[in-house]
Design a protein around this motif. Structure first.
Motif, PDB file in Angstrom:
ATOM      1  N   GLY A  73     -28.967  13.851  63.782  1.00  0.00           N
ATOM      2  CA  GLY A  73     -29.544  12.562  64.474  1.00  0.00           C
ATOM      3  C   GLY A  73     -31.048  12.818  64.480  1.00  0.00           C
ATOM      4  O   GLY A  73     -32.173  12.283  63.584  1.00  0.00           O
ATOM      5  N   VAL A 108     -26.595  15.333  52.440  1.00  0.00           N
ATOM      6  CA  VAL A 108     -27.043  16.285  51.999  1.00  0.00           C
ATOM      7  C   VAL A 108     -26.912  17.018  52.739  1.00  0.00           C
ATOM      8  O   VAL A 108     -26.856  18.574  52.700  1.00  0.00           O
ATOM      9  CB  VAL A 108     -28.764  15.855  51.670  1.00  0.00           C
ATOM     10  CG1 VAL A 108     -29.579  17.054  52.407  1.00  0.00           C
ATOM     11  CG2 VAL A 108     -28.889  15.244  50.717  1.00  0.00           C
ATOM     12  N   ARG A 125     -23.305  27.138  52.817  1.00  0.00           N
ATOM     13  CA  ARG A 125     -24.033  28.478  53.941  1.00  0.00           C
ATOM     14  C   ARG A 125     -25.290  28.516  54.036  1.00  0.00           C
ATOM     15  O   ARG A 125     -25.661  29.480  54.599  1.00  0.00           O
ATOM     16  CB  ARG A 125     -23.227  29.272  53.719  1.00  0.00           C
ATOM     17  CG  ARG A 125     -21.615  29.567  54.395  1.00  0.00           C
ATOM     18  CD  ARG A 125     -21.666  28.949  55.406  1.00  0.00           C
ATOM     19  NE  ARG A 125     -20.049  28.147  55.760  1.00  0.00           N
ATOM     20  CZ  ARG A 125     -19.350  28.259  55.766  1.00  0.00           C
ATOM     21  NH1 ARG A 125     -19.195  29.035  56.519  1.00  0.00           N
ATOM     22  NH2 ARG A 125     -18.347  27.707  56.044  1.00  0.00           N
ATOM     23  N   CYS A 126     -26.331  27.145  53.608  1.00  0.00           N
ATOM     24  CA  CYS A 126     -27.680  28.120  54.139  1.00  0.00           C
ATOM     25  C   CYS A 126     -28.096  27.672  55.052  1.00  0.00           C
ATOM     26  O   CYS A 126     -29.048  28.221  56.232  1.00  0.00           O
ATOM     27  CB  CYS A 126     -28.412  26.536  53.116  1.00  0.00           C
ATOM     28  SG  CYS A 126     -28.618  27.992  51.633  1.00  0.00           S
ATOM     29  N   GLU A 165     -21.700  21.828  62.323  1.00  0.00           N
ATOM     30  CA  GLU A 165     -20.691  21.783  63.125  1.00  0.00           C
ATOM     31  C   GLU A 165     -19.426  20.214  62.103  1.00  0.00           C
ATOM     32  O   GLU A 165     -20.277  20.129  60.803  1.00  0.00           O
ATOM     33  CB  GLU A 165     -21.053  20.710  64.064  1.00  0.00           C
ATOM     34  CG  GLU A 165     -21.149  22.160  65.549  1.00  0.00           C
ATOM     35  CD  GLU A 165     -21.182  20.589  67.009  1.00  0.00           C
ATOM     36  OE1 GLU A 165     -20.652  21.646  68.090  1.00  0.00           O
ATOM     37  OE2 GLU A 165     -21.494  20.485  67.101  1.00  0.00           O
ATOM     38  N   SER A 166     -18.348  20.046  63.161  1.00  0.00           N
ATOM     39  CA  SER A 166     -17.416  19.332  62.030  1.00  0.00           C
ATOM     40  C   SER A 166     -18.365  18.155  61.283  1.00  0.00           C
ATOM     41  O   SER A 166     -19.322  17.164  62.448  1.00  0.00           O
ATOM     42  CB  SER A 166     -15.648  18.582  62.640  1.00  0.00           C
ATOM     43  OG  SER A 166     -15.484  17.150  61.950  1.00  0.00           O
ATOM     44  N   LEU A 179     -17.534  15.010  61.833  1.00  0.00           N
ATOM     45  CA  LEU A 179     -17.108  13.796  61.756  1.00  0.00           C
ATOM     46  C   LEU A 179     -17.447  13.154  63.170  1.00  0.00           C
ATOM     47  O   LEU A 179     -17.429  12.509  63.525  1.00  0.00           O
ATOM     48  CB  LEU A 179     -14.763  14.442  62.805  1.00  0.00           C
ATOM     49  CG  LEU A 179     -13.608  14.465  61.496  1.00  0.00           C
ATOM     50  CD1 LEU A 179     -13.106  14.572  62.714  1.00  0.00           C
ATOM     51  CD2 LEU A 179     -13.922  12.822  61.292  1.00  0.00           C
ATOM     52  N   LEU A 180     -18.291  14.597  63.385  1.00  0.00           N
ATOM     53  CA  LEU A 180     -19.594  14.244  64.759  1.00  0.00           C
ATOM     54  C   LEU A 180     -20.328  13.428  64.087  1.00  0.00           C
ATOM     55  O   LEU A 180     -21.115  12.829  65.167  1.00  0.00           O
ATOM     56  CB  LEU A 180     -20.036  15.390  65.905  1.00  0.00           C
ATOM     57  CG  LEU A 180     -18.692  16.549  66.101  1.00  0.00           C
ATOM     58  CD1 LEU A 180     -19.069  17.580  66.604  1.00  0.00           C
ATOM     59  CD2 LEU A 180     -18.624  15.282  67.513  1.00  0.00           C
ATOM     60  N   ASP A 181     -20.568  13.588  62.657  1.00  0.00           N
ATOM     61  CA  ASP A 181     -21.849  12.302  62.321  1.00  0.00           C
ATOM     62  C   ASP A 181     -23.409  12.784  62.947  1.00  0.00           C
ATOM     63  O   ASP A 181     -23.281  14.069  62.726  1.00  0.00           O
ATOM     64  CB  ASP A 181     -21.671  11.064  62.864  1.00  0.00           C
ATOM     65  CG  ASP A 181     -22.347  10.191  61.093  1.00  0.00           C
ATOM     66  OD1 ASP A 181     -23.031  10.476  61.088  1.00  0.00           O
ATOM     67  OD2 ASP A 181     -21.341   9.441  61.446  1.00  0.00           O
ATOM     68  N   VAL A 182     -23.601  12.155  63.565  1.00  0.00           N
ATOM     69  CA  VAL A 182     -25.037  12.318  63.049  1.00  0.00           C
ATOM     70  C   VAL A 182     -25.476  13.090  65.197  1.00  0.00           C
ATOM     71  O   VAL A 182     -26.206  13.569  65.275  1.00  0.00           O
ATOM     72  CB  VAL A 182     -26.066  10.541  64.142  1.00  0.00           C
ATOM     73  CG1 VAL A 182     -26.068   9.716  62.693  1.00  0.00           C
ATOM     74  CG2 VAL A 182     -25.258   9.849  65.100  1.00  0.00           C
ATOM     75  N   HIS A 183     -24.371  13.523  65.510  1.00  0.00           N
ATOM     76  CA  HIS A 183     -24.837  14.264  66.682  1.00  0.00           C
ATOM     77  C   HIS A 183     -23.779  15.016  66.490  1.00  0.00           C
ATOM     78  O   HIS A 183     -24.146  16.363  67.559  1.00  0.00           O
ATOM     79  CB  HIS A 183     -23.090  13.405  67.979  1.00  0.00           C
ATOM     80  CG  HIS A 183     -23.485  12.252  68.488  1.00  0.00           C
ATOM     81  ND1 HIS A 183     -25.217  11.873  69.399  1.00  0.00           N
ATOM     82  CD2 HIS A 183     -23.504  11.485  67.711  1.00  0.00           C
ATOM     83  CE1 HIS A 183     -25.231  10.745  69.525  1.00  0.00           C
ATOM     84  NE2 HIS A 183     -23.821   9.569  69.221  1.00  0.00           N
ATOM     85  N   LEU A 217     -24.066  19.157  65.443  1.00  0.00           N
ATOM     86  CA  LEU A 217     -24.963  20.138  65.222  1.00  0.00           C
ATOM     87  C   LEU A 217     -25.575  21.679  64.569  1.00  0.00           C
ATOM     88  O   LEU A 217     -24.569  21.302  63.767  1.00  0.00           O
ATOM     89  CB  LEU A 217     -25.808  21.403  66.655  1.00  0.00           C
ATOM     90  CG  LEU A 217     -25.538  20.673  68.154  1.00  0.00           C
ATOM     91  CD1 LEU A 217     -24.581  21.522  69.275  1.00  0.00           C
ATOM     92  CD2 LEU A 217     -26.255  19.548  68.458  1.00  0.00           C
ATOM     93  N   ALA A 223     -12.665  20.572  65.248  1.00  0.00           N
ATOM     94  CA  ALA A 223     -13.687  21.617  64.463  1.00  0.00           C
ATOM     95  C   ALA A 223     -13.246  22.491  65.140  1.00  0.00           C
ATOM     96  O   ALA A 223     -14.061  24.073  64.496  1.00  0.00           O
ATOM     97  CB  ALA A 223     -14.896  21.005  64.417  1.00  0.00           C
ATOM     98  N   MET A 225     -21.675   6.870  66.872  1.00  0.00           N
ATOM     99  CA  MET A 225     -21.982   7.102  65.808  1.00  0.00           C
ATOM    100  C   MET A 225     -23.627   6.536  64.804  1.00  0.00           C
ATOM    101  O   MET A 225     -22.635   7.314  63.749  1.00  0.00           O
ATOM    102  CB  MET A 225     -20.896   6.843  64.959  1.00  0.00           C
ATOM    103  CG  MET A 225     -19.604   7.552  65.578  1.00  0.00           C
ATOM    104  SD  MET A 225     -19.791   9.678  65.382  1.00  0.00           S
ATOM    105  CE  MET A 225     -20.111   9.560  67.022  1.00  0.00           C
ATOM    106  N   GLU A 268     -27.366   5.712  64.095  1.00  0.00           N
ATOM    107  CA  GLU A 268     -29.235   6.060  64.869  1.00  0.00           C
ATOM    108  C   GLU A 268     -29.486   4.831  65.251  1.00  0.00           C
ATOM    109  O   GLU A 268     -29.220   3.399  64.520  1.00  0.00           O
ATOM    110  CB  GLU A 268     -29.819   6.362  63.917  1.00  0.00           C
ATOM    111  CG  GLU A 268     -29.403   7.903  63.385  1.00  0.00           C
ATOM    112  CD  GLU A 268     -29.878   8.909  64.437  1.00  0.00           C
ATOM    113  OE1 GLU A 268     -31.094   8.848  65.377  1.00  0.00           O
ATOM    114  OE2 GLU A 268     -28.737   9.629  65.113  1.00  0.00           O
TER     115      GLU A 268
END
Lengths: 768, 444
Positions: free
Chosen positions: A694, A720, A728-729, A733-734, A736-740, A742, B392, B418, B420
């Motif tokens: 986010g 993106v 792997r640039c 995280e998964s 699924l966590l979307d905007v959260h 890391l 994950a 989820m 913004e």
């Protein structure tokens, strides 16, 4: 003799202790064996008599340590039945897969200092119990009930004696009833010299009746070749190894001289030095011959005879033996003679090498002439990792050491462990292969005893315990067993005497993968060689030098022993020599180029494979260049002018070691670049290496607005992010966590700067 | 253009759009192609073992490149054997084995498939019991007995190489590379690893790494928009002048061009750009032999639409208010909250702005609001904290929270939104039935 006298003195001193020990041993034996076996000594052999009767086989006997002539016996009582020395007996077989007892002849009975009853049994070999290698044809006609009297003997515990055995000569056998012929009696017509695989006629009835088996004179006549087989000292063996290397190198010398450049000269210098060492040996030899040994048989050591190939050796020794046998007393110069014999080996070894060398040379010359290959093709072919070199340059010392130790161990029928370490690509496995190949040649030539070579590779097993099954399969000749069962079978196999035993050389490659939690596999593999009957040589190869200390418990590393050889990563000089030796006579390379390659690789890893790969790649580059040029010029003549230069090597090295990251960033889509810049900014702002998507998206959109790019939606940004994550640039995280989720950079921040510097737009973005 | 023709065109184009066949020309990959091809050619012609890694981001044309190189190898074949073996049964110059890290998740599955692809059926179950190396050597032996004197080279294409590198002990890669580096006497093999990961070399174990030849071929995205457009055009061209002219027309259309530019800026993956043409191509028929521009524009619109916003467009007003309330909470704390907090925020707003002024808006009771909240959870607009991590296996420390929140009554379970903040505003703006007060509230 004084030695044995001294030993007997010690023995008498320890008499009391010995008796106690004997009692203890009895107890332990009882618990071991299924049924209680009582073993008592019979008649004692007279000490003086002993001295006479043993002179012949003195050397052989002293090999078994703890032997004392004073404590020899004529017979032994097992469960009340008396067995005499020289009598044929049946012995309980150790392995489960054969129900028939072993057949043997009591050769010697004595009690050692510890008070343990010892017996040397001479095996009577049945069909299929002889190891002949290529000379199999000699004894193919052995009948089902026929045995061969052999000079293979073994230390057997007297309590394994099952009973008497009736063996008779050919004439008497023919008169017997069919039932007796097929069920009770064995026939012996011939004897078999295990060391030379020589088979001779024998009149068993007379031989046996007169007790000739124990007669040293007869023994000498029959198995004369044993005398030749004087075990070598370690130094001598290593010397042979060196001689061998020198001989091998001598062959390629002439060709190398033409390659030019400082390396070639250096290499040649090394070679001549080796050759000098070799000739030193010869000279020493000669002086010994001309000097203090006026004995008749020494004529056979005349320098002229040093040259002929090994094949001549057996006949020569055979002709010599009668003289030696009649002499019958210790010669004062015995020590000197022993050395002489040692030194005799290099000559024969050199001969075999030269023989092989000429074979290879003719082979290579024929391939050279037959094909109209370009220099590039030849170079490429020779530089391929798979091209097996004739010799392994720069591993002469290691070769000599391994060869020497193995040669000795096989010759003496000893067991040993050896640990070889070194980083990948330093020629560990190749050197061992080379040693084994040479040893196999030796034994084919009859110079060395037969041995069986077994290869285990930790990488090629599904699980470590598979090692047991594979080893058992190799030893038993294809029998399959579960790992657990195989372990039991092997345990029994190695701890019991058997006539079917020859030396096993086991190579354990990638040892570190065989480490288990309990380390039982390694414990067993290193423990078996320490069993008296094992005749097992274990060579362990691993990547890490300190594996025994780091990963193995003390009980395992202690058994591994001290024979450790570490293969240092190749230095640049060595890498140069390796490449040059492969390129002998091929003019595709500038010598500076090879040096550059060697220096570059040795700085990184010292991996010979890498050096060869780089050179091969460089040849390919030049080849394509030359082809392009040829197309341009439209004339085929200028094709071969291009050499591999330092520049080309540099390009090849760069290509192989370049990480594609900078180029990758440069070719990435616009929004990917913006994302990376935004991520970097977010990380800098947050002061922690991980930021949430986010936050990055927020900065990303800001950047796009500021620089009038199309502002992406959050979905697009997370797409993106996922795409960059796949390469792997960045690490994510998964999703699924979307905007959260890391996000963290997986490439260096500087790489981004470097990659985006040429781009005017991003210069602006980065500044802002 | 006849009936069969248009059918053929449709089929050809669809095959290309879905990646079943390769385009006739490769744009901007000639150096990579020549290096891969010459490498494979040396294995097939000179019987030398080789290994190479092909690294490039998704959609950069790695598989196409390999396909091209392999088909070039086939083209070479007739030239070589033309004279001698015309009448005889043609022996294959090489075999290709394809493995993919996605499909062949264990060595055993890979082995079984290698055997299948090489048409080895004998003793299959038996050899599969042993280790990979044994079984593989056996398979190679079988291959040798088939062909008489000259061994048939094998070409291994390992897609998703990075996943294959995650097999325990990497014994598959070890065996393949080991044979490739010493295969002069045995069957020569070429190993081509294909991966999108730039850090793939770090995945290899040191002895596997040492056996790998370190040849790396990098495939990059096209550097210019023109090239990208050319790739798209190549993929849609059929060689029929009329049809191709129509394609040019379609590509010149502003929304389509904008879409292609967007695809170029966001992923440079031609497949993404080509996706919009699929439905139009599929509808080609004798009656409609030309690409329909409307169709394409429509699918461009579909492609660009945000899935999340689509879902949210239909939520009830109460649910929207709750989202606005959550947005208000985002500014205050760590971004995590539970239902009670959201409801309190909602009630506060209602009491402050709505109750006093008009009274036209009703304050919903807690159970009703709870129901709306649960709908949001079901839509995964709101997610429990740590749920994503559970799958994950990500950052540490969160799982404890999950366990704790799992036990708590649902009103008190901590959740995250989820979305913004900007998205919430967008959503409110897009709705027409939202009272002005709420609009103001959302924009605070």
């Amino acid at each position: 003799m004084s030695q044995s006298a001294h030993r007997s003195k010690v023995a008498s001193k320890l008499d009391k202790a010995a008796k106690r020990a004997q009692r203890r041993q009895h107890i332990s034996h009882d618990s071991d064996s299924d049924s209680e076996v009582e073993v008592e000594w019979g008649q004692k052999l007279h000490p003086t008599e002993t001295t006479n009767s043993t002179t012949g086989n003195e050397r052989r006997i002293t090999r078994h340590s703890g032997l004392s002539n004073k404590n020899e016996y004529k017979s032994v009582l097992v469960n009340g039945t008396e067995y005499h020395a020289g009598q044929t007996i049946q012995i309980r077989s150790s392995s489960s897969h054969e129900d028939q007892p072993y057949l043997g002849l009591i050769f010697k009975l004595w009690e050692n200092e510890a008070g343990e009853k010892q017996m040397v049994t001479r095996w009577l070999l049945r069909k299929g119990e002889m190891f002949l290698g290529k000379k199999k044809a000699l004894v193919e006609d052995v009948g089902d009930r026929e045995v061969l009297y052999s000079n293979s003997d073994d230390l057997v515990n007297p309590d394994l004696i099952l009973g008497e055995l009736e063996v008779c000569g050919d004439k008497r056998f023919k008169t017997m009833s069919v039932k007796k012929q097929t069920e009770e009696v064995w026939v012996c017509r011939r004897y078999f010299n295990e060391h030379t695989a020589f088979v001779g006629e024998l009149d068993w009835d007379e031989f046996y009746r007169l007790g000739r088996a124990l007669d040293p004179v007869v023994e000498r006549e029959m198995f004369a070749h044993v005398e030749k087989k004087k075990p070598l000292g370690k130094e001598a063996a290593t010397l042979i190894g060196r001689a061998k290397v020198a001989a091998r190198r001598a062959r390629g010398g002439a060709a190398a001289a033409t390659t030019g450049g400082s390396t070639a000269r250096k290499g040649a210098a090394g070679r001549t030095k080796k050759r000098k060492a070799d000739s030193d040996v010869d000279m020493e030899d000669n002086s010994e011959n001309s000097g203090d040994e006026p004995d008749t048989e020494d004529e056979s050591f005349a320098p002229a005879e040093m040259a002929p190939p090994a094949k001549d050796l057996p006949t020569r020794t055979a002709s010599r033996t009668p003289a030696r046998a009649t002499r019958g007393k210790a010669v004062p110069g015995a020590k000197r003679r022993m050395r002489l014999q040692d030194l005799q080996h290099p000559a024969s070894v050199t001969a075999t090498i030269l023989k092989r060398a000429s074979k290879i040379l003719t082979a290579t010359s024929s391939t050279n002439s037959s094909s109209g290959k370009t220099i590039y093709e030849t170079a490429r072919q020779r530089l391929h990792v798979s091209a097996v070199p004739d010799t392994l340059p720069c591993r002469e010392d290691e070769f000599a050491e391994i060869y020497g130790s193995l040669y000795n161990a096989i010759e003496e029928r000893n067991s040993m462990c050896m640990y070889i370490s070194g980083v990948p690509g330093t020629g560990k496995t190749a050197t061992v292969y080379e040693v084994i190949r040479t040893l196999q040649e030796n034994s084919e030539d009859g110079e060395l005893s037969e041995f069986q070579y077994i290869e285990l590779n930790g990488m090629k097993m599904t699980e470590p315990s598979q090692a047991y099954a594979q080893l058992w399969q190799a030893i038993s000749g294809g029998e399959k067993a579960t790992p657990r069962h195989a372990a039991q079978l092997l345990e029994r196999h190695f701890s019991a005497p058997s006539p079917r035993r020859h030396t096993y050389v086991v190579l354990m490659d990638e040892l570190d993968l065989l480490v288990t939690k309990s380390q039982s596999i390694m414990y067993n593999f290193f423990d078996w060689p320490h069993r008296p009957h094992a005749k097992l040589i274990v060579i362990a190869i691993a990547n890490t030098m300190d594996l025994p200390e780091r990963m193995l418990s003390h009980k395992v590393s202690s058994r591994l022993g001290l024979t450790r050889i570490n293969f240092q990563p190749y230095t640049h000089l060595q890498l140069m020599t390796i490449v040059m030796s492969r390129l002998e006579g091929c003019l595709a390379f500038d010598s500076d180029a090879v040096e550059l390659c060697a220096r570059k690789i040795s700085a990184v890893s010292g991996d010979a494979r890498r050096a060869l790969d780089v050179c091969r790649r460089a040849v390919e580059m030049v080849e394509t260049e030359a082809e392009e040029k040829a197309v341009e010029n439209d004339s085929g003549s200028s094709r071969e002018d291009l050499l591999v230069t330092m520049l080309v090597i540099d390009r090849a090295v760069k290509e192989m070691y370049a990480s594609g990251q900078i180029a990758f960033i440069q070719s990435a889509p616009l929004q990917h670049k913006v994302f990376l810049v935004a991520l970097r900014a977010a990380i800098r702002k947050a002061g922690v290496p991980e930021v949430s998507l986010g936050d990055v998206a927020f900065i990303h959109r800001q950047l796009c607005q500021m620089h009038e790019l199309s502002v992406p939606s959050y979905e697009q940004i997370s797409a993106v992010c996922a795409q960059l994550g796949a390469t792997r640039c960045i690490l994510t995280e998964s999703s699924l966590l979307d905007v959260h989720q890391l996000v963290r950079l997986a490439i260096a921040e500087d790489d981004i700067t470097v990659a985006l510097r040429p781009d005017a737009l991003f210069q602006k973005i980065c500044v802002s | 253009m006849g009936v069969s023709d248009i059918g053929l065109v449709r089929q050809t184009l669809l095959n290309r759009l879905y990646g079943r066949t390769q385009p006739s020309t490769l744009v901007g990959l000639s150096t990579q192609l020549s290096s891969i091809h010459s490498l494979l050619h040396r294995t097939v012609a000179n019987l030398e073992g080789n290994s190479v890694l092909l690294i490039g981001p998704r959609g950069s044309g790695k598989s196409t490149l390999i396909q091209k190189a392999l088909s070039l190898l086939h083209h070479h074949k007739p030239q070589q054997e033309h004279g001698q073996e015309q009448g005889q049964e043609q022996k294959k110059t090489h075999h290709v084995v394809r493995l993919s890290g996605f499909i062949h998740t264990t060595d055993k599955i890979a082995l079984r498939d290698i055997a299948r692809q090489l048409l080895i059926t004998q003793d299959l179950e038996n050899i599969l019991i042993g280790s990979f190396s044994d079984a593989f050597t056996y398979i190679l032996q079988q291959m040798r007995t088939d062909s008489s004197d000259r061994p048939t080279p094998l070409v291994f294409i390992l897609e998703e190489f990075d996943l294959l590198a995650q097999h325990p002990k990497q014994s598959l890669l070890y065996t393949l590379f080991d044979i490739a580096q010493q295969s002069q006497r045995q069957t020569p093999i070429a190993v081509v690893g294909v991966t999108a990961r730039v850090d793939v070399m770090d995945l290899l174990e040191k002895r596997v790494k040492s056996r790998f030849s370190h040849r790396q071929v990098y495939v990059q995205y096209t550097r210019s928009l023109e090239e990208f457009a050319q790739i798209v055009r190549e993929a849609l061209s059929t060689g029929d002048p009329g049809f191709d002219h129509r394609v040019d027309e379609v590509l010149a259309d502003a929304p389509v061009r904008a879409y292609i530019l967007e695809a170029y800026e966001f992923s440079k993956d031609p497949r993404r750009a080509l996706r919009v043409f699929a439905s139009a191509v599929a509808r080609l028929s004798q009656l409609r032999p030309a690409l329909s521009l409307d169709e394409i524009r429509e699918s461009v619109g579909r492609e660009r639409a945000s899935a999340k916003m689509q879902v949210l467009r239909g939520i009830s007003l109460l649910e929207l208010y709750l989202l606005v309330a959550m947005r208000g909470l985002l500014g205050t704390g760590s971004g995590k909250f539970n239902f009670e907090m959201v409801y309190a925020e909602y009630k506060l707003f209602m009491s402050r702005y709505v109750m006093g002024s008009s009274g036209s808006m009703k304050v919903y009771k807690k159970p009703v609001a709870m129901k709306a909240f649960e709908t949001l959870v079901e839509l995964e607009i709101v997610r429990g904290v740590g749920e994503g991590n559970a799958t994950a296996g990500g950052a540490s420390g969160r799982n404890d929270l999950l366990a704790a929140s799992g036990r708590a009554p649902k009103e008190y379970r901590m959740v995250q939104m989820m979305l913004e903040p900007g998205q919430v505003v967008e959503l409110v703006e897009a709705r027409e039935d939202v009272p002005a007060v709420v609009r103001r509230w959302a924009q605070q």
